[in-house]
Design an enzyme around this catalytic site. Sequence first.
Site, PDB file in Angstrom:
ATOM      1  CD  GLU A 309      -2.922  -1.097   2.341  1.00 32.87           C
ATOM      2  OE1 GLU A 309      -4.084  -1.472   2.121  1.00 32.87           O
ATOM      3  OE2 GLU A 309      -2.535  -0.680   3.446  1.00 32.87           O
ATOM      4  CG  ASP A 383      -7.678  -5.005   4.830  1.00 33.80           C
ATOM      5  OD1 ASP A 383      -7.209  -5.199   5.955  1.00 33.80           O
ATOM      6  OD2 ASP A 383      -7.825  -3.868   4.339  1.00 33.80           O
ATOM      7  CD  GLU A 405      -1.974  -7.187  11.527  1.00 29.74           C
ATOM      8  OE1 GLU A 405      -0.738  -7.325  11.386  1.00 29.74           O
ATOM      9  OE2 GLU A 405      -2.653  -6.371  10.877  1.00 29.74           O
ATOM     10  CD  GLU A 411      -9.972  -1.023   8.008  1.00 27.86           C
ATOM     11  OE1 GLU A 411      -9.715  -0.570   6.880  1.00 27.86           O
ATOM     12  OE2 GLU A 411      -9.143  -1.670   8.691  1.00 27.86           O
TER      13      GLU A 411
END
Length: 721
Positions: A309, A383, A405, A411
């Site tokens: 990114e 994601d 993770e 989000e």
Amino acid sequence: MLKATLLSIFISISLFFSVSANDGYNLWLDYRPIQNPELKSQFKTLMDGIYFFGENPTYQAIKNELDLASDKMLNQAPVYTNERLSNSKIWMGTRDQLSQVLSLTQQGEISNLGQDGYWRGPLDFEGKTYYAIIGNKPVGVLYGVYNLLNSIQTKTFNKSIKITDSPKVKVRMLNHWDNLDRTVERGYAGFSIWDWHKLPGYVDPRYIDYARANASLGINAVSLTNVNANALILTTDFMKKAKVLADLFRPYGIKVFLTARFSAPIQIGGLKTADPLDPDVIKFWKEKTDEMYSYIPDFGGFLVKANSEGQPGPHEYGRNHAEGANMLADALAPHGGLLIWRAFVYSHEVDEDRHKQANLEFEPLDSKFKENVIIQVKNGAIDFQPREPFHPLFGAVNNTQLGMEFQITQEYLGQATQLVFLAPMWEEVLKSKTYQPNQNATVASVIETPINKNHKTLIAGVSNIGTDRNWTGHLFGQANWYAFGKLAWNPELDSKTIAEEWIKLTFGDNPDVLTKVEKIMLESHEAAVDYMTPLGLHHIMGRSHHYGPGPWVTGGRADWTSLYYHRADSLGIGFDRTSTGSNALAQYAPEITHNWSDPNEIPEKFLLWFHHLPWDFKLKNGMTLWEGIANHYDSGVKKAREMEKTWASLEGEIDPERFHHVEQLLAIQVEEAEWWRNSCLLYFQSISHLPFPNNIEQPVGDLEYYKSLSFPNAPGIRPSW
């Protein structure tokens, strides 16, 4: 005179409510007064004679916690004694400190618990019985004390029973995506709690409460800064600021980590390159790391996001991830530090399904990383979507230490306006069978197992902690922080057990409250998946802010659009990741590849993740795919309404401030669930041209209106780098 009197009354009332109202600040450490006479007597007896075997900053932290707990639960201060035998009721210390009073069997049992484990229970010595809390290190004693206080609060304490526990994962870390200007990327609870501008001179008391909360869960590491890193955090001025936090956290067993921007040698070192094999770059990182340890002797290490990114990394210099990670690991190794390298890497310049890119980069590097490197892998390959199959890396490499993770901040799951308990999602991932490196392997077992005795294991969670009084924006966001800590300590735990414990600590043990709130929590994730992304749909949220639906998003980078993922057309919908498509499914073990290649055999929750299917494909319940999608969306809305109704029935049983806080947010959640359902079904119908099933509540609204909605000021938007 009358005005002055009224003002005085108003101030008095305001002060009363500000002190007595429960705004959620105390989290699960509220320490309500004990009502049960027998339990109160037992706890009072323990607090009437506490003996510590030695002095230590962690023991002082324990005393501070006991002072607070005893005052709130018993309305009296604990009694500390210097006389080990005559006046003491409870002993606290390390195995070495108590070696003279422990049997060889007890010493061996405690020794096997590791640095963070604890032993608590009755201990007989010279004809008397004492209650003891023992660890191999002081932090183990701290964890034992928090476990004791937990048992008092949940009414599970039994003074006759021995309790032993130790974590299954070595490094249990919160990742803050906090920026130096106090904004928080993907944070929905206010600004960053780290006031860098006032540090090191001003120390917010909130920092200690933050440390207490984490220690009570066994969280022992924190990365303070955003993975989209700012090189300034590695300057001397910021080292001095970070040192203050490290010093505060140390008694609570928490190590500080920082994110390292790969281009720091250029940005703050005056070099012309950041090539990891360049001698000057190697020298820069060695000197910078040495300086860091001069301020923070127990500095945990660096967390790095590279070549993803737009972030800089070793690829700019023709180097691979192992060469980049190992250079930093070498700088940390003399100090015992860890280098945590994120596997979230993908590039629009690579013409491959984004699902495949992490494996394509890291599988060839298996066994190439140094022993103090951990590859931090997201739970899924895209994601943090509302539901993802487990990341294929967890079954694809055998000689590289992988850490998990998770994303605690919501989000893609309603941010801070929706109640979504995340433990069931995490449990689903952790219990998934990888079949590699053996037939019984699960994601949890892969994470828990060190490659060898020199490797450390890791679970990290991206936090949603901010300056809001209740820390997490939504009160039930606290439950996700709590659940993460519990699963990081023991990935084998189940969601129901965690939910029950959190409810009792947060709302008390009223059976009606426990039953209803637990039902809401345990059904909330599936409800959200239904009204957002059912049957394996994914990445169909609004662009940039990720708030709300956006299945129509297109333009720009293909892998940042919704059409790239759902691929809906007049014939069908879904992403073909089988051998006839991108073949991402082949990155899993043969057992999974074989079963999931058949759309009639794959778990339907992943159906459209791996298959592009016609709208009239028959589901297991006999519905067509189009009917199934519509029914899932409608079911999700109805579940959200049921959650709202169940919560409303608890009025009067939960304190007004927290009740109305959640009540208002559940009303928003219902509106947002309807928004998701209406806009997604209207959009997909515009492509399928099929009628809505008669058995569902018909979607209302205008598709063009939904497509026109804009949220430029939504919280947590990623800043420009």
